[in-house]
Design an enzyme around this catalytic site. Structure first.
Site, PDB file in Angstrom:
ATOM      1  CB  SER A 141      -0.967  -0.039   1.188  1.00 34.21           C
ATOM      2  OG  SER A 141      -1.934   0.982   1.088  1.00 34.21           O
ATOM      3  CG  ASP A 146      -7.157  -1.068  -4.665  1.00 36.32           C
ATOM      4  OD1 ASP A 146      -7.653   0.013  -4.273  1.00 36.32           O
ATOM      5  OD2 ASP A 146      -5.960  -1.346  -4.523  1.00 36.32           O
ATOM      6  CG  HIS A 200      -5.996  -1.254  -0.860  1.00 31.90           C
ATOM      7  ND1 HIS A 200      -5.228  -0.823  -1.906  1.00 31.90           N
ATOM      8  CD2 HIS A 200      -5.357  -0.832   0.270  1.00 31.90           C
ATOM      9  CE1 HIS A 200      -4.174  -0.159  -1.448  1.00 31.90           C
ATOM     10  NE2 HIS A 200      -4.235  -0.152  -0.123  1.00 31.90           N
TER      11      HIS A 200
END
Length: 427
Positions: free
Chosen positions: A256, A359, A389
């Site tokens: 991320s 996502d 995600h």
């Protein structure tokens, strides 16, 4: 579509994260020490205690604080495959003092055994060199940590599957430490790894001239080895990395927002070049990178309210991370495709990008990968169906089929660049 469990978890996750972001934004009453030194984890995070033995799952861990001026820390994950003879692993979990050195070595436990965790042997004969994976956790810049339960479990699996030493970075969080603090921490750890490699080489050279003990016939039977020490007499060489780390096979792995840090560290490695010797960044893995920009992509429009992180929450996270005077979604930290890049894409290392079907950040990550391929960089994309995600790194989702497949796919690709010649197909 994602499972019902994922959907329910997403609702709870969004509620808690939104409340945390709003609290940090509206009530920034920071302790002065947290501003000067930074914060690397939040009190509400579940922390996994480091265990410097191989007793749990064949991976030993230890924590180090490597920068006296900040709270920057690392956790090292060492798989038992780093030891050549598996039969010797149980004997290396504890150190039993001899009668001569009983008083010198310090405290012992009730059963008479001094526990110091795994310590490599001085001669290095039972030590195997493994590649180093430098890992950066996710958390939207404001949460997460290198020692959380979820990140600990993830790094253990990576260490085992990739057969590598994983160094998880506890970088400073926002808003106590805004940009470029986290990026600077990533570069500091890479430079620290290079320094450690050079110190280990010097220490080994000094060790070759050690005074021999048993077998060498001098100094009353116990050998003494010279070491490079700091001003307090402590060894400056990290023994696990010195014995088992191969700095010429270094991979960056970011999750991320950690993928943004990894990409920045890769650019730094390209610009620095031979000055990083003996560190060689041979590849990077970007797992659902936290990319964004002023001009929305198709997925940002279509899935702006998608699972876990919706776009409005992510923008708030970026506001907490970037300095107020620099807030711009086309900031180089946020958008890797902004014009005027300092590092040409053609010099970037091979880059594996992991994206999820549900996502909203996926399109920009795919576009970055496409630009890398245009300049002949090996930059495949792994796209996972019915995934969200952080599908492979959140504690609740670590055991899902998509997560398991993702770990194995990453290991297969990474081993192309970290396997020694003649062992490329060892996996």
């Amino acid at each position: 579509m994602p499972s019902l469990t994922v959907k329910l978890y997403s609702v709870l996750f969004k509620f808690l994260l939104k409340r945390k972001l709003q609290t940090l934004n509206e009530n920034p009453n920071f302790n002065p020490n947290s501003i000067s030194h930074g914060v690397v984890t939040r009190p509400d995070e579940s922390i996994a205690t480091a265990n410097p033995s191989f007793s749990i799952d064949g991976v030993a861990t230890k924590d180090l604080h490597i920068d006296p001026s900040t709270s920057l820390s690392i956790r090292i994950f060492l798989p038992d495959s780093a030891i050549i003879s598996p039969k010797s692993v149980p004997n290396l979990r504890v150190r039993v003092p001899s009668s001569k050195n009983f008083n010198k070595l310090g405290k012992v436990s009730e059963n008479g055994v001094l526990y110091g965790g795994y310590l490599p042997v001085n001669n290095g004969r039972n030590c195997r060199k493994l590649p180093i994976i430098l890992q950066f956790h996710g958390g939207g810049w404001v949460s997460g940590g290198n020692d959380t339960v979820a990140n600990d479990m993830f790094c253990r699996r990576v260490a085992k599957l990739c057969d590598a030493v994983v160094v998880a970075v506890g970088y400073r969080l926002a808003p106590e430490s805004r940009y470029p603090a986290a990026f600077e921490d990533g570069v500091k750890v890479l430079n620290w790894l290079g320094k450690q490699a050079n110190l280990a080489e010097c220490n080994w050279s000094l060790g070759n001239g050690r005074i021999e003990g048993q077998g060498g016939g001098t100094m009353g039977g116990e050998g003494r080895r010279r070491q490079i020490v700091d001003g307090f007499g402590s060894s400056m060489v990290e023994p696990w990395l010195a014995a088992h780390g191969d700095p010429s096979r270094c991979v960056l792995l970011g999750v991320s927002c950690g993928a943004n840090i990894a990409n920045h560290v890769a650019q730094h490695a390209v610009k620095t070049g031979n000055l990083l010797d003996p560190i060689r960044v041979v590849a990077q893995v970007l797992m659902y990178p936290f990319f964004i920009g002023n001009t929305p992509t198709r997925s940002e429009v279509k899935m702006c309210n998608s699972y876990l992180y919706d776009k409005s929450m992510s923008i708030l996270a970026w506001k907490l991370f970037l300095p107020e005077e620099e807030f711009n979604l086309d900031h180089p930290a946020a958008n890797p495709l902004t014009p005027g890049r300092e590092t040409p894409l053609k010099y970037m290392p091979p880059t594996l990008t992991v994206v999820a079907e549900h996502d909203w950040m996926r399109d920009r990550a795919i576009a970055y990968s496409e630009e890398l391929r245009k300049v002949n960089v090996d930059a495949p994309v792994l796209d996972y169906k019915d995934a969200v995600h952080e599908f492979a790194t959140l504690d609740t989702l670590l055991k899902t089929p998509q997560a398991q497949a993702c770990y194995e796919d990453i290991a297969i690709w990474v081993k192309k660049y970290i396997s020694l010649r003649g062992h490329e197909f060892s996996y």
